[in-house]
Design an enzyme around this catalytic site. Structure first.
Site, PDB file in Angstrom:
ATOM      1  CG  HIS A 266       1.374  -3.560   2.649  1.00  0.00           C
ATOM      2  ND1 HIS A 266       0.986  -2.256   2.802  1.00  0.00           N
ATOM      3  CD2 HIS A 266       0.383  -4.305   3.207  1.00  0.00           C
ATOM      4  CE1 HIS A 266      -0.188  -2.217   3.423  1.00  0.00           C
ATOM      5  NE2 HIS A 266      -0.574  -3.437   3.681  1.00  0.00           N
TER       6      HIS A 266
ATOM      7  CB  CYS B 183       8.718 -17.809  -9.693  1.00  0.00           C
ATOM      8  SG  CYS B 183       8.105 -18.733 -11.117  1.00  0.00           S
TER       9      CYS B 183
ATOM     10  CB  THR C 113       0.306   5.180   8.153  1.00  0.00           C
ATOM     11  OG1 THR C 113      -0.620   4.532   7.285  1.00  0.00           O
ATOM     12  CG2 THR C 113      -0.125   5.055   9.599  1.00  0.00           C
TER      13      THR C 113
ATOM     14  CG  ASN D  87       0.572  11.386   9.772  1.00  0.00           C
ATOM     15  OD1 ASN D  87       1.139  10.363   9.444  1.00  0.00           O
ATOM     16  ND2 ASN D  87      -0.155  12.097   8.946  1.00  0.00           N
TER      17      ASN D  87
HETATM   18  C1  BV8 Z   1      -7.161  -7.018   1.491  1.00  0.00           C
HETATM   19  C2  BV8 Z   1       2.336  -2.749  -1.561  1.00  0.00           C
HETATM   20  C3  BV8 Z   1      -8.716  -8.808   1.654  1.00  0.00           C
HETATM   21  C4  BV8 Z   1       2.324  -2.577  -3.038  1.00  0.00           C
HETATM   22  C5  BV8 Z   1       0.279  -1.733  -0.683  1.00  0.00           C
HETATM   23  C6  BV8 Z   1     -13.224  -0.678   0.869  1.00  0.00           C
HETATM   24  C7  BV8 Z   1     -13.177  -0.355   2.196  1.00  0.00           C
HETATM   25  C8  BV8 Z   1     -12.123  -0.840   2.984  1.00  0.00           C
HETATM   26  C9  BV8 Z   1     -11.109  -1.647   2.440  1.00  0.00           C
HETATM   27  C10 BV8 Z   1     -11.198  -1.947   1.107  1.00  0.00           C
HETATM   28  C11 BV8 Z   1     -12.217  -1.478   0.336  1.00  0.00           C
HETATM   29  N1  BV8 Z   1     -12.034  -1.932  -0.890  1.00  0.00           N
HETATM   30  C12 BV8 Z   1     -10.908  -2.679  -0.932  1.00  0.00           C
HETATM   31  C13 BV8 Z   1     -10.406  -2.688   0.287  1.00  0.00           C
HETATM   32  C14 BV8 Z   1      -9.257  -3.341   0.703  1.00  0.00           C
HETATM   33  C15 BV8 Z   1      -7.975  -2.564   0.300  1.00  0.00           C
HETATM   34  C16 BV8 Z   1      -7.957  -1.144   0.822  1.00  0.00           C
HETATM   35  O1  BV8 Z   1      -7.726  -0.894   1.990  1.00  0.00           O
HETATM   36  N2  BV8 Z   1      -8.177  -0.182  -0.116  1.00  0.00           N
HETATM   37  C17 BV8 Z   1      -8.174   1.251   0.298  1.00  0.00           C
HETATM   38  C18 BV8 Z   1      -7.486   2.081  -0.791  1.00  0.00           C
HETATM   39  C19 BV8 Z   1      -9.607   1.678   0.536  1.00  0.00           C
HETATM   40  N3  BV8 Z   1      -6.959  -3.327   0.979  1.00  0.00           N
HETATM   41  C20 BV8 Z   1      -6.484  -4.407   0.322  1.00  0.00           C
HETATM   42  O2  BV8 Z   1      -6.756  -4.714  -0.820  1.00  0.00           O
HETATM   43  C21 BV8 Z   1      -5.551  -5.266   1.160  1.00  0.00           C
HETATM   44  N4  BV8 Z   1      -5.954  -6.636   1.030  1.00  0.00           N
HETATM   45  O3  BV8 Z   1      -7.921  -6.249   2.052  1.00  0.00           O
HETATM   46  O4  BV8 Z   1      -7.416  -8.358   1.263  1.00  0.00           O
HETATM   47  C22 BV8 Z   1      -9.588  -8.415   0.531  1.00  0.00           C
HETATM   48  C23 BV8 Z   1      -9.370  -9.046  -0.671  1.00  0.00           C
HETATM   49  C24 BV8 Z   1     -10.267  -8.736  -1.713  1.00  0.00           C
HETATM   50  C25 BV8 Z   1     -11.246  -7.704  -1.601  1.00  0.00           C
HETATM   51  C26 BV8 Z   1     -11.386  -7.050  -0.376  1.00  0.00           C
HETATM   52  C27 BV8 Z   1     -10.556  -7.396   0.696  1.00  0.00           C
HETATM   53  C28 BV8 Z   1      -4.096  -5.161   0.645  1.00  0.00           C
HETATM   54  C29 BV8 Z   1      -3.606  -3.762   0.835  1.00  0.00           C
HETATM   55  C30 BV8 Z   1      -2.099  -3.710   0.499  1.00  0.00           C
HETATM   56  C31 BV8 Z   1      -1.871  -2.977  -0.809  1.00  0.00           C
HETATM   57  N5  BV8 Z   1      -0.422  -2.807  -1.024  1.00  0.00           N
HETATM   58  N6  BV8 Z   1       1.618  -1.631  -0.915  1.00  0.00           N
HETATM   59  C32 BV8 Z   1       3.156  -1.402  -3.490  1.00  0.00           C
HETATM   60  O5  BV8 Z   1       3.591  -0.605  -2.634  1.00  0.00           O
HETATM   61  O6  BV8 Z   1       3.371  -1.323  -4.701  1.00  0.00           O
HETATM   62  S1  BV8 Z   1      -0.561  -0.435   0.106  1.00  0.00           S
HETATM   63  C33 BV8 Z   1       0.505   0.944  -0.005  1.00  0.00           C
HETATM   64  O7  BV8 Z   1      -0.336   2.056   0.166  1.00  0.00           O
HETATM   65  C34 BV8 Z   1       1.533   1.087   1.070  1.00  0.00           C
HETATM   66  O8  BV8 Z   1       2.133  -0.138   1.418  1.00  0.00           O
HETATM   67  C35 BV8 Z   1       0.721   1.663   2.217  1.00  0.00           C
HETATM   68  O9  BV8 Z   1       0.085   0.652   2.919  1.00  0.00           O
HETATM   69  C36 BV8 Z   1      -0.352   2.425   1.507  1.00  0.00           C
HETATM   70  C37 BV8 Z   1      -0.016   3.884   1.551  1.00  0.00           C
HETATM   71  O10 BV8 Z   1      -0.492   4.327   2.760  1.00  0.00           O
HETATM   72  P1  BV8 Z   1       0.501   5.147   3.741  1.00  0.00           P
HETATM   73  O11 BV8 Z   1       1.735   4.367   3.984  1.00  0.00           O
HETATM   74  O12 BV8 Z   1      -0.335   5.550   4.878  1.00  0.00           O
HETATM   75  O13 BV8 Z   1       0.955   6.402   2.844  1.00  0.00           O
HETATM   76  P2  BV8 Z   1       0.084   7.680   2.446  1.00  0.00           P
HETATM   77  O14 BV8 Z   1       0.823   8.320   1.334  1.00  0.00           O
HETATM   78  O15 BV8 Z   1      -1.342   7.326   2.293  1.00  0.00           O
HETATM   79  O16 BV8 Z   1       0.166   8.600   3.767  1.00  0.00           O
HETATM   80  C38 BV8 Z   1       1.401   9.092   4.202  1.00  0.00           C
HETATM   81  C39 BV8 Z   1       1.092   9.867   5.486  1.00  0.00           C
HETATM   82  O17 BV8 Z   1       2.336  10.325   6.011  1.00  0.00           O
HETATM   83  C40 BV8 Z   1       0.205  11.080   5.253  1.00  0.00           C
HETATM   84  O18 BV8 Z   1      -0.770  11.130   6.290  1.00  0.00           O
HETATM   85  C41 BV8 Z   1       1.193  12.266   5.363  1.00  0.00           C
HETATM   86  O19 BV8 Z   1       0.597  13.392   5.978  1.00  0.00           O
HETATM   87  C42 BV8 Z   1       2.241  11.705   6.308  1.00  0.00           C
HETATM   88  N7  BV8 Z   1       3.591  12.263   6.141  1.00  0.00           N
HETATM   89  C43 BV8 Z   1       4.171  12.711   4.986  1.00  0.00           C
HETATM   90  N8  BV8 Z   1       5.453  13.117   5.261  1.00  0.00           N
HETATM   91  C44 BV8 Z   1       5.671  12.890   6.598  1.00  0.00           C
HETATM   92  C45 BV8 Z   1       4.484  12.331   7.151  1.00  0.00           C
HETATM   93  N9  BV8 Z   1       4.380  11.997   8.454  1.00  0.00           N
HETATM   94  C46 BV8 Z   1       5.489  12.209   9.255  1.00  0.00           C
HETATM   95  N10 BV8 Z   1       6.662  12.731   8.780  1.00  0.00           N
HETATM   96  C47 BV8 Z   1       6.775  13.100   7.469  1.00  0.00           C
HETATM   97  N11 BV8 Z   1       7.942  13.613   7.045  1.00  0.00           N
HETATM   98 ZN    ZN Z   2       9.722 -20.384 -11.112  1.00  0.00          ZN
END
Ligand code: BV8
Ligand code: ZN
Length: 250
Positions: free
Chosen positions: A122, A130, A192, A217
């Site tokens: 990501h 740019c 995750t 997790n």
């Molecule tokens: C794409 C960078 C093709 C930016 C990020 C409908 C159904 C399915 C998919 C989609 C849909 N509609 C749209 C989509 C696609 C979408 C998607 O998946 N949406 C989700 C919300 C449904 N995906 C995309 O858009 C991807 N591209 O699919 O392209 C396409 C194109 C057009 C249309 C359709 C498809 C691109 C996705 C990338 C987005 N960018 N980050 C930035 O950071 O600013 S995602 C960002 O959020 C992070 O990088 C990471 O990936 C995500 C967060 O998730 P996690 O890391 O899992 O974090 P979270 O907080 O959720 O969970 C933390 C976990 O840790 C918890 O379970 C917690 O209990 C646990 N935890 C906490 N503390 C601890 C712990 N575990 C252990 N120890 C601890 N101490």
């Molecule tokens: Zn430039």
């Protein structure tokens, strides 16, 4: 021995006996370093949900607002240091014939802990790209001198070099992630929630290709029933237990 301790013992055996390991990490591994997770209670900024701001539309609607959000996250991450979870993975990499670390995190803490073979699927918050000529520059200035920052080559506005919702992950990065899963014996999935695609499907690909998948997790996730082992707890406490450290702490 508690059920979780038995699972940790079993996981240690599996990890120590495997030659090739692939790891996928999410925001949870950086939580103990004070980096806000995406979905947790601290996923909010000025009442905006992360998904609202991390999109091309939000950026072109108001580039200054989106940059202020990234500037805020950069200032939070700038203070953060890798935790024992990050260091454990860096040391484990040194003990394995082949280990690839696929991360959804853009904070750069795995590099800071010494991990080498990393796929940032990501992107990285310390890089500015740019929007016109595509030039990518490392930029660690906190706070940013100007929001939006401008390209040093063509003067056009820059954007964070990250993958936003609705944007596809570069094919080269996806290919290398799938290759790493194909080559591994064991996959470790850490901190995750398994909500964001395509990252959330990587564990399923590993299962479908007969790999052992171990999840660490704080709580069980949607995909947990599909994995071989789920170790519940903080990754910074569990990961150091999953291999024999050769580090001599002075
Ligand atoms: C794409 C960078 C093709 C930016 C990020 C409908 C159904 C399915 C998919 C989609 C849909 N509609 C749209 C989509 C696609 C979408 C998607 O998946 N949406 C989700 C919300 C449904 N995906 C995309 O858009 C991807 N591209 O699919 O392209 C396409 C194109 C057009 C249309 C359709 C498809 C691109 C996705 C990338 C987005 N960018 N980050 C930035 O950071 O600013 S995602 C960002 O959020 C992070 O990088 C990471 O990936 C995500 C967060 O998730 P996690 O890391 O899992 O974090 P979270 O907080 O959720 O969970 C933390 C976990 O840790 C918890 O379970 C917690 O209990 C646990 N935890 C906490 N503390 C601890 C712990 N575990 C252990 N120890 C601890 N101490
Ligand atoms: Zn430039």
């Amino acid at each position: 021995m508690s059920e979780n301790e038995e699972k940790i013992f079993e996981a240690k055996e599996i990890i120590e006996s495997c030659a090739s390991l692939t790891v996928l990490t999410g925001a949870g591994i950086s939580a103990e370093s004070g980096v806000p997770t995406f979905r947790g209670k601290d996923g909010l900024w000025r009442n905006f949900r992360s998904e609202q701001l991390a999109t091309p539309d939000a950026f072109w609607d108001n580039p200054k607002l989106v940059w202020e959000w990234y500037d805020w996250r950069r200032s939070a991450i700038k203070e953060a240091r890798p935790n024992p979870g990050h260091f454990a993975l860096a040391e484990l990499e040194g003990q394995k014939r082949n280990m690839t670390l696929i991360t959804q995190n853009i904070d750069g803490l795995h590099q800071m802990a010494g991990s080498k073979k990393i796929l940032e699927i990501h992107g990285n918050i310390w890089q500015v790209r740019c929007t016109k000529c595509g030039d990518i520059k490392q930029n660690h200035r906190v706070p940013l001198e100007e929001t939006p920052p401008r390209c040093e080559l063509c003067g056009e506005i820059g954007r964070p070099n990250v993958v936003w919702f609705g944007e596809i992950i570069p094919m080269e990065v996806i290919d290398r992630s799938l290759k790493a899963i194909e080559e591994c014996d064991v996959m470790l999935i850490i901190g995750t929630s398994g909500v964001v695609e395509p990252a959330a499907s990587l564990g399923l690909v590993a299962k479908q290709t007969g790999k052992k998948v171990i999840e660490i997790n704080l709580e069980s996730t949607t995909n947990s029933p599909l994995f071989d082992l789920t170790l519940l707890g903080r990754s910074g406490e569990i990961l150091p237990l999953l291999y024999t450290s050769h580090k001599v702490y002075s």
